[in-house]
Design an enzyme around this catalytic site. Structure first.
Site, short mmCIF file in Angstrom:
data_model
loop_
_atom_site.label_atom_id
_atom_site.label_comp_id
_atom_site.label_asym_id
_atom_site.label_seq_id
_atom_site.Cartn_x
_atom_site.Cartn_y
_atom_site.Cartn_z
N CYS A 70 0.87 -1.17 0.00
CA CYS A 70 0.00 0.00 0.00
C CYS A 70 0.92 1.23 0.00
O CYS A 70 1.68 1.42 0.95
CB CYS A 70 -0.86 -0.03 1.26
SG CYS A 70 -1.90 1.41 1.49
N CYS A 177 -0.61 3.59 -6.51
CA CYS A 177 -1.58 3.00 -5.57
C CYS A 177 -1.86 1.60 -6.08
O CYS A 177 -2.14 1.41 -7.28
CB CYS A 177 -2.87 3.83 -5.56
SG CYS A 177 -4.24 3.03 -4.67
N1 DGL Z 1 -3.92 0.57 -2.22
C1 DGL Z 1 -3.48 1.65 -1.42
C2 DGL Z 1 -2.26 2.35 -1.99
O1 DGL Z 1 -1.46 1.70 -2.63
C3 DGL Z 1 -4.42 2.63 -0.84
C4 DGL Z 1 -5.78 2.86 -1.26
C5 DGL Z 1 -6.55 3.53 -0.15
O2 DGL Z 1 -6.81 2.85 0.83
O3 DGL Z 1 -6.81 4.74 -0.27
O4 DGL Z 1 -2.05 3.52 -1.79
#
Ligand code: DGL
Length: 213
Positions: A70, A177
């Protein structure tokens, strides 16, 4: 080898699938935090607290490495986690600014990421280190993680963002993301060959190999 993977939502599953291909015999443990996704519009304190809570099952399982799959949690929480759990290996995930900087011919790149990632010190440091000479387009993707998480993808909105960054001259689009990994192909098609699209799954695989052999 036990690999733990954490994301706020389904972004971690995209990365876990890619890692499982590189490490077929590894045991993968994937956790997410569907009650609180998206993280990208939350405060730093909240993101740190939620990430710390969510990774507890991975710590309890004794994972050889925990991949914070993430960008948002890496940007905001990984330093705190490394201090709190000094004996645990963590690998974070960050927008591929360095690679984009090496690849661009127009000197314009686009970074698609959450508001928390774009506002973070870690992201600003990456930009200062590798891309201060470039024009960086940071389109508003603030609702993309939600859309993707809930399978409510607004094709028109995504098309308009991608057309716009291409019109502004971006020839590399960085997916900052992990939720957006699920729509990488769509984004590639929308660029009509005007831009390449980067995401770091392979680089994370290499990092796991380096760390665990
Ligand atoms: N998948 C996550 C990232 O790579 C975050 C998405 C979220 O929870 O806003 O930033």
């Amino acid at each position: 080898m036990k690999i733990g993977v954490f994301d706020s939502g389904i972004g971690g599953e995209a990365l876990a699938q890619a890692l499982q291909k590189s490490f077929p015999s590894a045991e993968m443990f994937v956790v997410n935090d569907r009650n609180n996704v998206p993280y990208g519009d939350k405060s730093d304190i909240k993101i740190i607290e939620l990430t710390n809570q969510a990774i507890q099952p991975l710590l309890e399982r004794g994972c050889d490495v925990i991949v914070i799959a993430c960008n948002t949690a890496t940007a905001v929480a990984i330093e705190t986690l490394r201090k709190k759990y000094p004996d645990q290996h963590f690998i974070g995930i960050e927008p591929m600014i360095k690679t984009a900087s090496n690849q661009t011919k127009t000197n314009v790149i686009a970074v698609c990421a959450t508001p928390a990632t774009l506002a973070s010190e870690r992201y600003k440091n990456l930009v200062n280190k590798y891309a201060s000479h470039l024009t960086i387009v940071e389109p508003d993707c603030s609702n993309w993680a939600y859309m993707i998480e809930h399978s409510e993808i607004n094709e028109q909105e995504i098309a308009s963002v991608i057309n716009n960054v291409c019109e502004r001259g971006a020839d590399v689009i960085v997916l900052g993301c992990t939720h957006y990994h699920w729509i990488k192909e769509r984004i590639e098609n929308l660029t009509n060959g005007k831009a390449s699209v980067l995401e770091p799954s392979e680089a994370i695989g290499r990092r796991v190999s380096e760390l665990l052999g």
